[in-house]
Design an enzyme around this catalytic site. Structure first.
Site, PDB file in Angstrom:
ATOM      1  N   GLU A 155      -6.068   1.082  -5.912  1.00 29.90           N
ATOM      2  CA  GLU A 155      -5.004   2.036  -6.212  1.00 29.90           C
ATOM      3  C   GLU A 155      -5.374   2.732  -7.516  1.00 29.90           C
ATOM      4  OE1 GLU A 155      -1.311  -0.650  -4.415  1.00 29.90           O
ATOM      5  OE2 GLU A 155      -1.158   0.224  -6.417  1.00 29.90           O
ATOM      6  N   ASP A 173       7.675   2.253 -14.491  1.00 26.93           N
ATOM      7  CA  ASP A 173       6.599   1.478 -15.095  1.00 26.93           C
ATOM      8  C   ASP A 173       6.975   0.813 -16.402  1.00 26.93           C
ATOM      9  OD1 ASP A 173       4.363   1.782 -13.284  1.00 26.93           O
ATOM     10  OD2 ASP A 173       4.491   3.922 -13.748  1.00 26.93           O
TER      11      ASP A 173
END
Lengths: 267, 413
Positions: free
Chosen positions: A50, A61
């Site tokens: 990824e 995040d």
């Protein structure tokens, strides 16, 4: 019908009786050149890579990926550079399937159609758009499918069973289960047993989908989740890059060793 | 051109995807937040139709917030400018000193109904944070406020107030260290704690439900204003201009709500964004300066960004307006041409405060946010006829800006 690169990777791992190892690093972290080298080095041990398309309002995040993102943006990463990195990576010997992971505004500004076309052109295998949930992603995921790109749906502990069924119905080869209520890189606050219990519930809805678990997975916790089809390690790697920079060490070697050690836990 | 629907509240004029005018708003959030947002939306839809809840809201608005806030003419300023009459809706008289108390009170009441014991919120100027900490204290909720480190320094007065009310102020040191990062960090915290915690977004921004709750709460301002205007003039005047500053846009939405249905030739709505420092490229005026549509904090809106979609840093003397995006509701009002948007620079806003302080001393002391709105009023009033009524929303009290004003002007006002 020919299997997608992502689907055949899971098939191969299943034959080896182990989960697929998915890594996440941010494109351009710590800089364009090194982030390519890191990718090249870890792909000898990882099954799927990824690659983060950094956005400066990354509300999903935690600190580790935020730090990587700010570093990459500060060092001048642009979306076109990320596509160039993927293109170059896909030509290397050990290249693995690539999933771009990012936020919707990057796609909106690039143009949805143009973004998908470019992904296909450079060899992107899949896309995760953190803030484009179902059903908002219906049109976009169709566009991806038409261009043989996997649009990866996310499920979370808050997703109801009815909603899960609908999302799984619209999913492609791979689905991502978020282990707990957290941003990326949080401490694993749920027991592995509980995570696997939820995992099995999802698998029961459709066995044929490859289901990976992510969020809070480190070298310490990964063995306990081995029953999954795939496991994602991201924040731990981003943190390793930050640490390497701080200690004036080689981030490429350090991250690559870490992935190697994590991979060894899965055999 | 985008058209507004007649007879329907602006907050309800979205399609099934929660988009206003087909392109602003929505719920672009991580999967984890889908369920808590849906739960909150269902609860709010129930509550806003529940007579008991409405009575409760009105009770606290009356006895806790202190409504109605005053409405009066600024006679000296009017005389000095020699044109349109300038009136003031002194919303800063509400408990706590700004309009943020309406949204904070409603969110605290909703948190109780949702049986959540913890409440979190973002803040820029510190008013949203201060009011949420007040409401949390009043209703017995544990409160955390996310605030950029730059704002913690420049709005220290409000920051102290939050702590005094027992709230934890969480410093946000990422990115621009202002409101935009405070909102991001608050949403991150909610992703991790949505099972126990209620989130309050401090303005008419964010995922759809937060836009709705906020605008529905501040609408109290225009409900009062409508009564006050009719009492004063016998009816809604033929030439009325409602001027309000716009950052996220919560006070303007509240100030305008009841008047949106009127013809724009009769009631003109003027939003004033933060133009930033004079001769600087930086600003916080996405509507005025033609920013592109993008996704910020879960919603499509005009937002200040670069070609790659990275959110750009903004700059304004006023922490409350220092935000790169703007409410999808204002995007709708702009594209439907129902409201007109312009900007005032830091310097123009300070000049406006100086003039007001000279002419209306003892009457009003607006903060730097409404100073932007007063600046526009001062600009246009001399050119307008004496039967034109300009009403400015003085939505915040100056106390929090004393230090900044002293630094910039060299003396107190």
């Amino acid at each position: 019908m020919r299997l997608s690169n992502i689907a055949s990777t899971f098939k191969k791992c299943r034959q080896e009786h182990r989960p697929a190892l998915l890594t996440y690093t941010v494109s351009g972290d710590p800089n364009k050149k090194k982030s390519f080298e890191i990718l090249k080095a870890i792909s000898s041990h990882a099954d799927i890579c990824e690659i983060g398309v950094g956005h400066n309002c990354n509300t999903g995040d935690g600190k580790q990926i935020q730090n990587s993102t700010y570093r990459a943006i500060k060092n001048g990463i642009k979306i076109k550079d990320t596509f160039a990195i993927v293109k170059k990576f896909k030509k290397t010997k050990n290249a693995k399937p690539c999933i771009l992971m990012g936020y919707y505004n990057s796609v909106v500004q690039y143009g949805e159609n143009r973004f998908v076309r470019k992904c296909k052109q450079v060899g992107v295998d899949g896309l995760i758009i953190v803030d484009l949930p179902w059903p908002e992603n219906r049109n976009f995921s169709k566009k991806c499918k038409k261009n043989s790109i996997n649009f990866i749906q996310l499920l979370s502990p808050t997703t109801s069973r009815t909603r899960m069924k609908k999302i799984i119905k619209d999913s492609h080869d791979m689905i991502y289960y978020i282990s707990m209520l957290s941003t990326t890189g949080g401490k694993l606050k749920v027991s592995p047993e509980k995570i696997l219990e939820n995992y099995n519930k999802i698998k029961k809805i459709n066995k044929s989908k490859n289901l990976v678990i992510g969020f809070g997975i480190t070298i310490k916790t990964i063995s306990s989740l081995k029953k999954a089809d795939g496991l994602v390690v991201g924040s731990a790697l981003c943190n390793e890059i930050s640490k390497s920079i701080k200690n004036r060490q080689n981030s490429v070697t350090n991250v690559s060793n870490m992935v190697k050690n994590i991979r060894a836990k899965l055999s | 051109m985008m058209k507004l629907k007649k007879g329907k509240l602006l907050i309800d004029q979205h399609n099934k995807d929660y988009l206003y005018g087909g392109k602003f708003g929505g719920n672009y959030v991580p999967e984890t937040l889908k369920k808590p947002i849906e739960d909150l939306a269902n609860l709010f839809e129930k509550l806003r139709r529940d007579k008991k809840f409405l009575n409760e809201r009105d009770y606290y608005f009356k006895n806790y917030v202190g409504v109605p806030t005053p409405f009066f003419k600024l006679k000296n300023l009017t005389k000095h400018l020699g044109g349109a009459q300038i009136w003031c809706k002194q919303v800063s008289k509400a408990n706590g000193g700004a309009h943020k108390i309406y949204n904070a009170t409603v969110h605290a009441l909703i948190a109780l109904k949702a049986k959540k014991r913890f409440i979190i919120g973002d803040t820029g100027a510190g008013y949203a944070g201060k009011m949420l900490s007040m409401a949390a204290k009043k209703f017995g909720l544990k409160c955390k406020i996310f605030m950029g480190t730059k704002d913690i320094v420049r709005q220290a007065v409000n920051c102290r107030a939050m702590r005094k009310n027992g709230a934890e102020v969480v410093p946000v040191d990422s990115g621009s260290k202002t409101l935009v990062d405070a909102v991001s960090e608050c949403m991150r915290y909610w992703v991790s704690n949505c099972d126990t915690t209620h989130m309050c977004v401090g303005s008419t921004v964010g995922p759809n439900i937060f836009i709705k709750i906020c605008a529905w709460s501040t609408a109290q301002i225009s409900r009062e204003l409508m009564v006050q205007v009719k009492k004063e003039f016998g009816r809604v005047p033929k030439k009325l201009k409602l001027i309000n500053c716009v950052g996220g846009g919560s006070s303007a939405m509240g100030f305008w709500n009841e008047f949106i249905g009127y013809d724009r030739n009769q009631v003109e709505l003027i939003g004033v964004e933060a133009g930033g420092p004079k001769n600087s490229k930086r600003h916080a005026a996405p509507l005025t300066n033609g920013a592109k549509i993008g996704v910020l904090h879960g919603a499509l809106q005009y937002v200040i960004q670069d070609a790659e979609g990275q959110i750009e840093e903004t700059e304004s003397i006023s922490a409350g307006l220092d935000y790169p995006g703007v409410s999808p509701l204002h995007c709708l009002l702009k594209d439907s041409k129902r409201a007109r948007y312009t900007s005032a620079t830091d310097e123009e806003s300070l000049e406006a405060l100086k003039l007001i302080s000279k002419l209306e001393k003892g009457k009003i002391r607006p903060s730097l946010e409404p100073a932007h709105a007063f600046s526009e009023a001062i600009k246009i009033a001399p050119k307008l006829s004496k039967d034109t009524i300009i009403c400015v929303d003085s939505c915040g009290d100056q106390k929090k800006d004393k230090q900044i004003i002293k630094e910039r002007l060299g003396h107190n006002l």
